[in-house]
Design a protein around this motif. Structure first.
Motif, PDB file in Angstrom:
ATOM      1  N   GLU A   1       0.841  -1.194   0.000  1.00  0.00           N
ATOM      2  CA  GLU A   1       0.000   0.000   0.000  1.00  0.00           C
ATOM      3  C   GLU A   1       0.877   1.244   0.000  1.00  0.00           C
ATOM      4  N   ASN A   2       0.314   2.339  -0.498  1.00  0.00           N
ATOM      5  CA  ASN A   2       1.037   3.602  -0.457  1.00  0.00           C
ATOM      6  C   ASN A   2       1.225   4.036   0.988  1.00  0.00           C
ATOM      7  N   GLU A   3       2.385   4.559   1.296  1.00  0.00           N
ATOM      8  CA  GLU A   3       2.699   4.971   2.656  1.00  0.00           C
ATOM      9  C   GLU A   3       1.835   6.160   3.079  1.00  0.00           C
ATOM     10  N   CYS A   4       1.219   6.018   4.238  1.00  0.00           N
ATOM     11  CA  CYS A   4       0.470   7.127   4.852  1.00  0.00           C
ATOM     12  C   CYS A   4       1.418   7.830   5.812  1.00  0.00           C
ATOM     13  N   VAL A   5       2.100   8.832   5.316  1.00  0.00           N
ATOM     14  CA  VAL A   5       3.224   9.417   6.038  1.00  0.00           C
ATOM     15  C   VAL A   5       2.790  10.605   6.895  1.00  0.00           C
ATOM     16  N   GLN A   6       3.727  11.129   7.664  1.00  0.00           N
ATOM     17  CA  GLN A   6       3.475  12.300   8.491  1.00  0.00           C
ATOM     18  C   GLN A   6       3.109  13.498   7.622  1.00  0.00           C
ATOM     19  N   SER A   7       2.242  14.354   8.134  1.00  0.00           N
ATOM     20  CA  SER A   7       1.712  15.463   7.334  1.00  0.00           C
ATOM     21  C   SER A   7       2.682  16.622   7.183  1.00  0.00           C
ATOM     22  N   ALA A   8       3.791  16.616   7.908  1.00  0.00           N
ATOM     23  CA  ALA A   8       4.808  17.657   7.768  1.00  0.00           C
ATOM     24  C   ALA A   8       6.183  17.039   7.957  1.00  0.00           C
ATOM     25  N   ASN A   9       7.173  17.677   7.378  1.00  0.00           N
ATOM     26  CA  ASN A   9       8.561  17.223   7.500  1.00  0.00           C
ATOM     27  C   ASN A   9       9.343  18.312   8.223  1.00  0.00           C
ATOM     28  N   THR A  10       9.673  18.051   9.472  1.00  0.00           N
ATOM     29  CA  THR A  10      10.365  19.044  10.292  1.00  0.00           C
ATOM     30  C   THR A  10      11.861  18.763  10.422  1.00  0.00           C
ATOM     31  N   GLY A  11      12.371  17.844   9.604  1.00  0.00           N
ATOM     32  CA  GLY A  11      13.811  17.648   9.536  1.00  0.00           C
ATOM     33  C   GLY A  11      14.377  16.559  10.413  1.00  0.00           C
ATOM     34  N   MET A  12      13.535  15.633  10.886  1.00  0.00           N
ATOM     35  CA  MET A  12      14.075  14.571  11.735  1.00  0.00           C
ATOM     36  C   MET A  12      15.077  13.715  10.970  1.00  0.00           C
TER      37      MET A  12
ATOM     38  N   HIS B   1       1.735   1.579  11.515  1.00  0.00           N
ATOM     39  CA  HIS B   1       0.751   2.450  10.863  1.00  0.00           C
ATOM     40  C   HIS B   1       0.189   1.880   9.564  1.00  0.00           C
ATOM     41  N   ASP B   2       1.040   1.521   8.598  1.00  0.00           N
ATOM     42  CA  ASP B   2       0.581   0.970   7.322  1.00  0.00           C
ATOM     43  C   ASP B   2       0.563  -0.554   7.427  1.00  0.00           C
ATOM     44  N   HIS B   3      -0.615  -1.117   7.584  1.00  0.00           N
ATOM     45  CA  HIS B   3      -0.749  -2.514   8.005  1.00  0.00           C
ATOM     46  C   HIS B   3      -0.305  -3.520   6.958  1.00  0.00           C
ATOM     47  N   ASN B   4      -0.247  -3.099   5.700  1.00  0.00           N
ATOM     48  CA  ASN B   4       0.105  -4.036   4.630  1.00  0.00           C
ATOM     49  C   ASN B   4       1.572  -3.946   4.209  1.00  0.00           C
TER      50      ASN B   4
ATOM     51  N   GLY C   1      -2.172  -6.966  15.004  1.00  0.00           N
ATOM     52  CA  GLY C   1      -3.557  -7.083  15.441  1.00  0.00           C
ATOM     53  C   GLY C   1      -4.502  -7.607  14.381  1.00  0.00           C
ATOM     54  N   TYR C   2      -5.372  -8.516  14.773  1.00  0.00           N
ATOM     55  CA  TYR C   2      -6.337  -9.107  13.843  1.00  0.00           C
ATOM     56  C   TYR C   2      -7.512  -8.185  13.561  1.00  0.00           C
ATOM     57  N   ASP C   3      -7.685  -7.139  14.345  1.00  0.00           N
ATOM     58  CA  ASP C   3      -8.770  -6.192  14.094  1.00  0.00           C
ATOM     59  C   ASP C   3      -8.280  -4.948  13.368  1.00  0.00           C
ATOM     60  N   ALA C   4      -7.048  -4.977  12.875  1.00  0.00           N
ATOM     61  CA  ALA C   4      -6.530  -3.918  12.022  1.00  0.00           C
ATOM     62  C   ALA C   4      -6.827  -4.274  10.571  1.00  0.00           C
ATOM     63  N   TYR C   5      -7.125  -3.260   9.748  1.00  0.00           N
ATOM     64  CA  TYR C   5      -7.406  -3.537   8.335  1.00  0.00           C
ATOM     65  C   TYR C   5      -6.188  -4.203   7.688  1.00  0.00           C
ATOM     66  N   SER C   6      -6.404  -4.976   6.633  1.00  0.00           N
ATOM     67  CA  SER C   6      -5.310  -5.553   5.862  1.00  0.00           C
ATOM     68  C   SER C   6      -5.867  -6.119   4.578  1.00  0.00           C
ATOM     69  N   LYS C   7      -4.998  -6.435   3.649  1.00  0.00           N
ATOM     70  CA  LYS C   7      -5.437  -7.139   2.452  1.00  0.00           C
ATOM     71  C   LYS C   7      -5.851  -8.560   2.847  1.00  0.00           C
ATOM     72  N   ASN C   8      -6.534  -9.230   1.940  1.00  0.00           N
ATOM     73  CA  ASN C   8      -7.005 -10.588   2.216  1.00  0.00           C
ATOM     74  C   ASN C   8      -5.830 -11.537   2.482  1.00  0.00           C
TER      75      ASN C   8
END
Length: 316
Positions: free
Chosen positions: A229-240, A257-260, A279-286
């Motif tokens: 899956e496409n990475e769901c990244v942080q909404s800002a880049n503060t230079g870490m 964070h990105d379960h797949n 976790g089994y109650d986290a979304y994922s592909k089949n």
């Protein structure tokens, strides 16, 4: 001659006091109990995205029990969305934390936690208070806020490795949370303190939401593991990431964070990696099997750690 000896001793003592004052020694982890085994190894298990809530069944806890028994780690790291606050009130969230703790505490394994975006989403518990709940457990070595964990040499003298635990937040700027500038400053100061004390101290950094740099590495062919899956990244880049390159102590960054996704890659000499969704109650592909990430550190060459995915074969 005796006078000179005492003068030197006093001088050395004063230097040590000054250094400890400079580095803020009192801010170091409250339970400095971790050390390499006599054979020079140290094993870490990363569980991520447990997503426990009142509607969860027992499979996630069964997974934790099975992997802890088979791998016998020295430390367990939970990298966020441990509790799914969307489906909990405050008392239910406390019960979920208790359920999470039991497999680890019952085996007398030390553990540490950082939070994700769902942990305190609607359950009425502030992030600092939730971290206090975790830190009250006997074998939990964490603390409120961002912190680091030292792993001592096998002889118990001095540190051989370090772990950074960072809170990547929940939601900001219309997107996911991000590491704030003051957190980057905290890291820079802490890394400098550790260099003063230990000269070279390899580290791994853990948090929940991927840095924006993860999108760079996944576009290359140089990844090991699954990228589904496409990475769901942080909404800002503060230079870490720039700070990590500058200080040159962190050898790997690991998130959830990105379960797949469970891949690892390398950018500017630093490994960027995921855990394996637990976790089994986290979304994922089949048919996406749940598991954990394992780390094996070696005291003789701590900068070159080994890591792999442990899959749990659910028999039900």
């Amino acid at each position: 001659m005796i006078k000179n000896f005492f003068k030197k001793a006093i001088s050395i003592t004063l230097c040590i006091v000054m250094i400890l004052s400079l580095v803020g020694y009192s801010n170091y982890p409250k339970k400095s109990v971790l050390k390499f085994r006599p054979d020079g190894t140290f094993k870490i298990i990363q569980f991520t995205d447990l997503h426990l809530s009142p509607k969860s069944d027992s499979k996630t806890i069964e997974l934790m029990n099975s992997i802890l028994d088979s791998e016998k780690p020295d430390l367990v790291i939970l990298t966020g969305d441990n509790v799914d606050g969307r489906y909990c009130n405050s008392s239910q969230a406390v019960k979920c934390i208790s359920d999470i703790s039991k497999p680890i505490e019952s085996r007398k394994i030390h553990w540490a936690v950082t939070l994700g975006n769902h942990d305190t989403e609607h359950d009425g518990i502030e992030r600092a208070e939730m971290m206090r709940l975790y830190s009250n457990y006997k074998y939990n070595v964490g603390k409120v806020g961002d912190y680091n964990i030292l792993i001592k040499k096998s002889n118990g003298i001095g540190a051989a490795f370090n772990l950074y635990m960072i809170d990547s937040g929940s939601y900001n700027l219309g997107g996911y949370g991000y590491i704030k500038q003051e957190q980057v400053s905290w890291y820079l100061k802490t890394a400098l303190k550790l260099k003063i004390l230990y000269h070279k101290l390899p580290s791994i950094m853990f948090f929940h939401i991927p840095l924006q740099e993860y999108k760079n590495v996944s576009k290359t062919l140089n990844i090991i593991g699954e990228c589904n899956e496409n990475e769901c990244v942080q909404s800002a880049n503060t230079g870490m990431f720039h700070a990590l390159v500058k200080m040159n102590d962190v050898k790997g960054v690991f998130v959830g964070h990105d379960h797949n996704n469970d891949y690892i890659s390398k950018l500017n000499g630093i490994i960027l990696g995921y855990g394996r969704c637990t976790g089994y109650d986290a979304y994922s592909k089949n048919n996406y099997e749940r598991g954990a990430r394992v780390f094996l550190l070696n005291e003789k060459n701590p900068s070159e750690f080994k890591t792999w995915i442990k899959i749990y074969k659910n028999i039900r």
